[in-house]
Write a protein that holds these residues in place. Sequence first.
Motif, PDB file in Angstrom:
ATOM      1  N   GLU A 345       0.869  -1.172   0.000  1.00  0.00           N
ATOM      2  CA  GLU A 345       0.000   0.000   0.000  1.00  0.00           C
ATOM      3  C   GLU A 345       0.906   1.222   0.000  1.00  0.00           C
ATOM      4  O   GLU A 345       1.825   1.320   0.812  1.00  0.00           O
ATOM      5  CB  GLU A 345      -0.912   0.007   1.227  1.00  0.00           C
ATOM      6  CG  GLU A 345      -1.893  -1.158   1.253  1.00  0.00           C
ATOM      7  CD  GLU A 345      -2.770  -1.144   2.492  1.00  0.00           C
ATOM      8  OE1 GLU A 345      -2.785  -0.103   3.192  1.00  0.00           O
ATOM      9  OE2 GLU A 345      -3.404  -2.169   2.775  1.00  0.00           O
ATOM     10  N   THR A 355       0.318   6.864   6.284  1.00  0.00           N
ATOM     11  CA  THR A 355      -0.215   5.513   6.095  1.00  0.00           C
ATOM     12  C   THR A 355       0.561   4.796   4.997  1.00  0.00           C
ATOM     13  O   THR A 355       1.250   5.415   4.189  1.00  0.00           O
ATOM     14  CB  THR A 355      -1.709   5.545   5.714  1.00  0.00           C
ATOM     15  OG1 THR A 355      -1.866   6.305   4.506  1.00  0.00           O
ATOM     16  CG2 THR A 355      -2.544   6.164   6.822  1.00  0.00           C
ATOM     17  N   VAL A 357       1.823   0.377   3.699  1.00  0.00           N
ATOM     18  CA  VAL A 357       2.335  -0.931   4.133  1.00  0.00           C
ATOM     19  C   VAL A 357       3.538  -1.263   3.267  1.00  0.00           C
ATOM     20  O   VAL A 357       3.449  -1.248   2.031  1.00  0.00           O
ATOM     21  CB  VAL A 357       1.279  -2.039   4.002  1.00  0.00           C
ATOM     22  CG1 VAL A 357       1.894  -3.388   4.380  1.00  0.00           C
ATOM     23  CG2 VAL A 357       0.062  -1.742   4.866  1.00  0.00           C
ATOM     24  N   ALA A 393       3.297  -1.937   8.846  1.00  0.00           N
ATOM     25  CA  ALA A 393       2.072  -1.185   8.557  1.00  0.00           C
ATOM     26  C   ALA A 393       2.126   0.159   9.266  1.00  0.00           C
ATOM     27  O   ALA A 393       2.415   0.235  10.463  1.00  0.00           O
ATOM     28  CB  ALA A 393       0.846  -1.982   9.009  1.00  0.00           C
ATOM     29  N   ASP A 395       0.304   3.689  10.421  1.00  0.00           N
ATOM     30  CA  ASP A 395      -0.922   4.427  10.728  1.00  0.00           C
ATOM     31  C   ASP A 395      -0.546   5.386  11.856  1.00  0.00           C
ATOM     32  O   ASP A 395      -0.862   5.170  13.019  1.00  0.00           O
ATOM     33  CB  ASP A 395      -2.040   3.476  11.137  1.00  0.00           C
ATOM     34  CG  ASP A 395      -3.381   4.185  11.280  1.00  0.00           C
ATOM     35  OD1 ASP A 395      -3.448   5.410  11.009  1.00  0.00           O
ATOM     36  OD2 ASP A 395      -4.362   3.524  11.657  1.00  0.00           O
TER      37      ASP A 395
END
Length: 423
Positions: A345, A355, A357, A393, A395
């Motif tokens: 991502e 954000t 990945v 990941a 966030d």
Amino acid sequence: MSSTPTYRAGEGRVSAVRRARVGHEVVEVDNGLVRLVIAPALGGRVLSAVRDGREFLHRNPELLDDALGARDPRTVGPHDGPMSAWRNWGGDKTWPAPQGWSGPGEWAGPPDAVLDSGAYACEVDVADDGSRADITLTSGDDPRTGLRLTRRITLAAGRSDFSLRLGARNVSARKVRWALWNVTQLPGHPAERPGDGVWLGTAGSGAPDTVDLVAGTGRPRVEHHGDLLHVPAQDVVGKVGFPDAAGWIAHVGPAGTWTYRFPVDPDAPYTDGGSRAEVWMEHPLDAPLGHLGGLRPRHRVVECEALGPYRELGPGDTTALDGTVSLGPRLGAVTSVGEHAWWGEPLRYTAGKVTGVCVPSGGGPAAVLLRDTAGRVLRRQPLGECGAGSPLALDVRLPAGPDAVRVEVCCGRDVLGAVAVAD
């Protein structure tokens, strides 16, 4: 450097060990994360690349046993002839491009008695501290192309990637014009998940996204997703080229995600309609393909191919192509491949939030940084430890001040990705 293996279990050191197999010798290179098996006598190819017990490369089970020995030792050695006579061992190897049979400026293989099936000389060097191993493979001198090929494979400690430096030298007394061409065979399979298949990024160079190259039973289907191209898993025998490839190609399948990163030269000519990368696909057929030299595929195979530019080489001149291969988990689509990580991502910074990945190739403490125009760090948000070849990941809320212009994601000393702070 020393050729003495220095690996000790649990220490993350690199070993390189020569082992006898039926009909030939292999070199096993291991850093505790990635294990490679290299076969100098089989055209200097990498026959096996294993991560977490999963095999990423296709190898021919009709020619090789489970230990990578030859089922029939008489099949080991130089051979030539029509395509139907090719002993396709599988794995990863280097050829000269363009391929063809119409004149001396085209490589009329495989099969090929020197560069594809000939024995390569092999030098094994392991650092005294176990930090890396270098395997250098050198072909014989090929009278047809005038070339001597080299392949240098480097595996470092604590990494889930390895480097592959390709070289070609003109050993003839004439000028020649060739491109380096690295071919990796991966297991094909019926479509299972939406993200499976081959992914490539485009460079926006103005060149065509694709060019049809070979139609065995048809042409591989290519899907467009913005600046990404996707060749989904499919049963077809054929090849497609990518003149606008951005310098990376990835394959997603049951074993995981394989990526290959390589440089492109936007000002240089490329073979096959300007293709910087190519994908060949095949599946089992009941009868040979007469228009392809009697080739009869017996397995599902996906070839991910990276090409260097055409180079005119005078006697003694050389050309090179550097690449990096990484092995990681099966996450779905690959949206980009950087120097130290690939992204499933994409990295984004929106309204003070980071954000994305990614899968880093090395491990260490991870952090998100905000930098100003001078490169100074304005803010740093630690993320804990990241593991080599393990998903990271993001966030993270990290509001930018008025001087922030760039967001970086780091793991140890590696910059995994960066994105501009929007106005």
